[in-house]
Write a protein that holds these residues in place. Sequence first.
Motif, PDB file in Angstrom:
ATOM      1  N   ALA A 183       0.829  -1.209   0.000  1.00  0.00           N
ATOM      2  CA  ALA A 183       0.000   0.000   0.000  1.00  0.00           C
ATOM      3  C   ALA A 183       0.862   1.257   0.000  1.00  0.00           C
ATOM      4  O   ALA A 183       0.547   2.251  -0.664  1.00  0.00           O
ATOM      5  CB  ALA A 183      -0.925  -0.010   1.214  1.00  0.00           C
ATOM      6  N   LEU A 184       1.978   1.221   0.732  1.00  0.00           N
ATOM      7  CA  LEU A 184       2.884   2.375   0.759  1.00  0.00           C
ATOM      8  C   LEU A 184       3.609   2.529  -0.580  1.00  0.00           C
ATOM      9  O   LEU A 184       3.731   3.635  -1.114  1.00  0.00           O
ATOM     10  CB  LEU A 184       3.892   2.216   1.889  1.00  0.00           C
ATOM     11  CG  LEU A 184       3.351   2.276   3.323  1.00  0.00           C
ATOM     12  CD1 LEU A 184       4.454   1.938   4.315  1.00  0.00           C
ATOM     13  CD2 LEU A 184       2.763   3.645   3.624  1.00  0.00           C
ATOM     14  N   LYS A 185       4.088   1.421  -1.124  1.00  0.00           N
ATOM     15  CA  LYS A 185       4.837   1.467  -2.377  1.00  0.00           C
ATOM     16  C   LYS A 185       3.980   2.010  -3.511  1.00  0.00           C
ATOM     17  O   LYS A 185       4.478   2.748  -4.373  1.00  0.00           O
ATOM     18  CB  LYS A 185       5.343   0.062  -2.716  1.00  0.00           C
ATOM     19  CG  LYS A 185       6.229   0.006  -3.950  1.00  0.00           C
ATOM     20  CD  LYS A 185       6.737  -1.404  -4.190  1.00  0.00           C
ATOM     21  CE  LYS A 185       7.625  -1.451  -5.445  1.00  0.00           C
ATOM     22  NZ  LYS A 185       8.115  -2.836  -5.698  1.00  0.00           N
ATOM     23  N   ALA A 186       2.706   1.672  -3.515  1.00  0.00           N
ATOM     24  CA  ALA A 186       1.807   2.150  -4.570  1.00  0.00           C
ATOM     25  C   ALA A 186       1.668   3.663  -4.562  1.00  0.00           C
ATOM     26  O   ALA A 186       1.260   4.262  -5.563  1.00  0.00           O
ATOM     27  CB  ALA A 186       0.433   1.492  -4.418  1.00  0.00           C
ATOM     28  N   ARG A 187       2.033   4.283  -3.449  1.00  0.00           N
ATOM     29  CA  ARG A 187       1.937   5.745  -3.325  1.00  0.00           C
ATOM     30  C   ARG A 187       3.302   6.394  -3.205  1.00  0.00           C
ATOM     31  O   ARG A 187       3.406   7.552  -2.786  1.00  0.00           O
ATOM     32  CB  ARG A 187       1.053   6.093  -2.131  1.00  0.00           C
ATOM     33  CG  ARG A 187      -0.394   5.703  -2.373  1.00  0.00           C
ATOM     34  CD  ARG A 187      -1.202   5.536  -1.112  1.00  0.00           C
ATOM     35  NE  ARG A 187      -2.569   5.160  -1.440  1.00  0.00           N
ATOM     36  CZ  ARG A 187      -2.943   3.904  -1.674  1.00  0.00           C
ATOM     37  NH1 ARG A 187      -2.069   2.924  -1.611  1.00  0.00           N
ATOM     38  NH2 ARG A 187      -4.196   3.638  -1.989  1.00  0.00           N
ATOM     39  N   GLY A 188       4.348   5.660  -3.537  1.00  0.00           N
ATOM     40  CA  GLY A 188       5.683   6.197  -3.502  1.00  0.00           C
ATOM     41  C   GLY A 188       6.216   6.449  -2.107  1.00  0.00           C
ATOM     42  O   GLY A 188       7.078   7.312  -1.906  1.00  0.00           O
ATOM     43  N   PHE A 199      -6.425   7.671   2.563  1.00  0.00           N
ATOM     44  CA  PHE A 199      -7.832   8.022   2.532  1.00  0.00           C
ATOM     45  C   PHE A 199      -8.534   7.369   1.340  1.00  0.00           C
ATOM     46  O   PHE A 199      -7.879   6.874   0.408  1.00  0.00           O
ATOM     47  CB  PHE A 199      -7.992   9.537   2.493  1.00  0.00           C
ATOM     48  CG  PHE A 199      -7.347  10.236   3.653  1.00  0.00           C
ATOM     49  CD1 PHE A 199      -7.981  10.284   4.891  1.00  0.00           C
ATOM     50  CD2 PHE A 199      -6.089  10.803   3.540  1.00  0.00           C
ATOM     51  CE1 PHE A 199      -7.372  10.894   5.969  1.00  0.00           C
ATOM     52  CE2 PHE A 199      -5.474  11.429   4.620  1.00  0.00           C
ATOM     53  CZ  PHE A 199      -6.119  11.471   5.841  1.00  0.00           C
ATOM     54  N   SER A 200      -9.848   7.359   1.388  1.00  0.00           N
ATOM     55  CA  SER A 200     -10.633   6.657   0.364  1.00  0.00           C
ATOM     56  C   SER A 200     -10.457   7.256  -1.023  1.00  0.00           C
ATOM     57  O   SER A 200     -10.708   6.583  -2.022  1.00  0.00           O
ATOM     58  CB  SER A 200     -12.112   6.646   0.754  1.00  0.00           C
ATOM     59  OG  SER A 200     -12.589   7.959   0.959  1.00  0.00           O
ATOM     60  N   ASP A 201     -10.029   8.523  -1.102  1.00  0.00           N
ATOM     61  CA  ASP A 201      -9.815   9.137  -2.413  1.00  0.00           C
ATOM     62  C   ASP A 201      -8.432   8.831  -2.981  1.00  0.00           C
ATOM     63  O   ASP A 201      -8.048   9.354  -4.035  1.00  0.00           O
ATOM     64  CB  ASP A 201     -10.028  10.654  -2.343  1.00  0.00           C
ATOM     65  CG  ASP A 201      -9.064  11.345  -1.376  1.00  0.00           C
ATOM     66  OD1 ASP A 201      -8.182  10.667  -0.815  1.00  0.00           O
ATOM     67  OD2 ASP A 201      -9.201  12.562  -1.190  1.00  0.00           O
ATOM     68  N   GLY A 202      -7.659   8.004  -2.280  1.00  0.00           N
ATOM     69  CA  GLY A 202      -6.347   7.612  -2.760  1.00  0.00           C
ATOM     70  C   GLY A 202      -5.196   8.452  -2.233  1.00  0.00           C
ATOM     71  O   GLY A 202      -4.038   8.064  -2.374  1.00  0.00           O
ATOM     72  N   THR A 203      -5.483   9.600  -1.644  1.00  0.00           N
ATOM     73  CA  THR A 203      -4.418  10.432  -1.092  1.00  0.00           C
ATOM     74  C   THR A 203      -3.937   9.860   0.233  1.00  0.00           C
ATOM     75  O   THR A 203      -4.611   9.040   0.861  1.00  0.00           O
ATOM     76  CB  THR A 203      -4.909  11.877  -0.887  1.00  0.00           C
ATOM     77  OG1 THR A 203      -6.002  11.873   0.048  1.00  0.00           O
ATOM     78  CG2 THR A 203      -5.356  12.481  -2.195  1.00  0.00           C
ATOM     79  N   ALA A 204      -2.765  10.322   0.661  1.00  0.00           N
ATOM     80  CA  ALA A 204      -2.182   9.808   1.901  1.00  0.00           C
ATOM     81  C   ALA A 204      -1.584  10.962   2.697  1.00  0.00           C
ATOM     82  O   ALA A 204      -1.152  11.970   2.146  1.00  0.00           O
ATOM     83  CB  ALA A 204      -1.111   8.764   1.600  1.00  0.00           C
ATOM     84  N   ALA A 205      -1.574  10.815   4.015  1.00  0.00           N
ATOM     85  CA  ALA A 205      -0.967  11.797   4.917  1.00  0.00           C
ATOM     86  C   ALA A 205       0.050  11.075   5.789  1.00  0.00           C
ATOM     87  O   ALA A 205      -0.267  10.064   6.417  1.00  0.00           O
ATOM     88  CB  ALA A 205      -2.028  12.470   5.772  1.00  0.00           C
TER      89      ALA A 205
END
Length: 553
Positions: A183-188, A199-205
């Motif tokens: 899950a982390l790798k998919a978001r760099g 978050f459900s919209d695909g963004t991450a904090a």
Amino acid sequence: MARPILLAVDDDTSVLEAVVGDLRRKYAQEYRIVRAASGQAALDTCTQLKDRGDAVALFLSDQRMPGMTGVDFLSRAITLYPDAKRVLLTAYADTEAAIRAINTAKIHYYLNKPWDPPEEKLYPVLDDLLVSWHQGYKPPYEGLQVVGTRWGSQDHAVRDFLSRNHVSYRWLNPEAGNEAADALKARGLDDSKLPVVIFSDGTAAVQPTQMELAEKVGLKTQADNEFYDVVVVGAGPAGLAAGVYGASEGLRTLVVEPDAVGGQAGSSSRIENYLGFPQGISGDELAKRGFIQAQRLGAEFVTQRVMSIELDKQYRIVKLEDGREVSCSVVLVATGVSWCKLDVPGSDALVGAGVYYGAAQSEAAACKDEEVFVVGGANSAGQAAMNFAKYARKVTMLVRGKGLESSMSKYLIDQIAAMPNIVVETGTEITRFCGMEHLEGIELKTPRGTEYRSATSVFIFIGAAPKTHWLPEQVCRDERGFVLAGPDLKRVGIERMAGNGGAADRDPYLLETSVPGIFVAGDVRHGSVKRAASAVGEGSIAIQFVHQYLAGF
């Protein structure tokens, strides 16, 4: 969530149209119907669907197609969608090949063309296959996800905040498998900085602050207006009651709460002595009902922390954590209390990493089959022990006193005695927490002497520290920080209330502090009874005195 897909494949346009038409008539409400005019086109479509994360429930392919037969296509589709049901459409001349394909291509069924009427020859077969597919299908989770370790203090704080605010989430622990890393790798991202909230919209904090988290999950963080009749600080039982009565009686009411509605009572697993609930009610549910009721009547809630109150003649200026301000005529302080910290070696370093103050509902399931230690002998500790006993192999209550009778309700003592996996050890206290990255053990002073116990989770319910450091210095408090109000002010020799540099000519109202227009209710008040029902009562009657104060303007 996107509907699963039924993929029809045939190079004959007229046959493909007939297949798609029959599928749509029966299944369009629950499935997306997708078509392909060749085996290769169908494989290309499957690759695209797989990349998007779409689910394919069933393939329905003709056998005789140029370039790639139906059997060849279904065999190759297995690598992309191994769980999808595979159906082959054949002519009578191909029946023998279809039977062989049941083994070679692992098809689930074959149908002879034509299949009229579909109500008899098509739908019953597909219905059975789709029911079987759904039984083994786990739809992808599309809600909020928290990537974090069990032992990180920030990770725990995020999970606890979301849980107490009824925000559903899925916890991905990097130590429990590859899903968190994927899950982390998919978001760099990587696990060097945790927690990460996806978050459900695909963004991450990454390591979000509580305010950032509140805004992102949809909690209201800004007041609608600049002025209110009354600002209630705290949304525990007292604050919720004040919100209900203030709004219902026509006061413009704002309730400010930094964490979650309910306060300490909101984390109680079950309150069984609250009037009107013969089967008991969880503190969380009681708080939720109060919140809904107050909102319905017109009270406004914001997730914010009050940093200070300034006095400006007859107005009170409430300064919030984000730098904004709201003005009001009256402030009602209902901030409750926090648990006292154990002043023993190792305690500070392990908070959130095995040492918890309060019930920490978000940690209960993580304690499955472990031994949990609960420190304290009052009702809150007993309720927590009963809750953890549902998950933990053993719950050990560490009580410094001689017993529970002087500090705990009789009904709760009886329940604890009847619970086989709860043990109460009296005359016992923790003298040291042991562990580096997380709690590994505790040292105890017991009637038998000093003992060491292996431990991974300790929940502490001792004492009560008022949250009053942010109040103006003119608001008088006792030596422990509890707010003095009404007759208690005279008892300690304060006969006149200090206003904005001046004084009042009247005695303070019952729940009014030493500053006119600042009231107090609930556990934070000096001499209060530490019970949810008492706090509700004070929050409601405080509004009566607020009316009297406003009438004197």
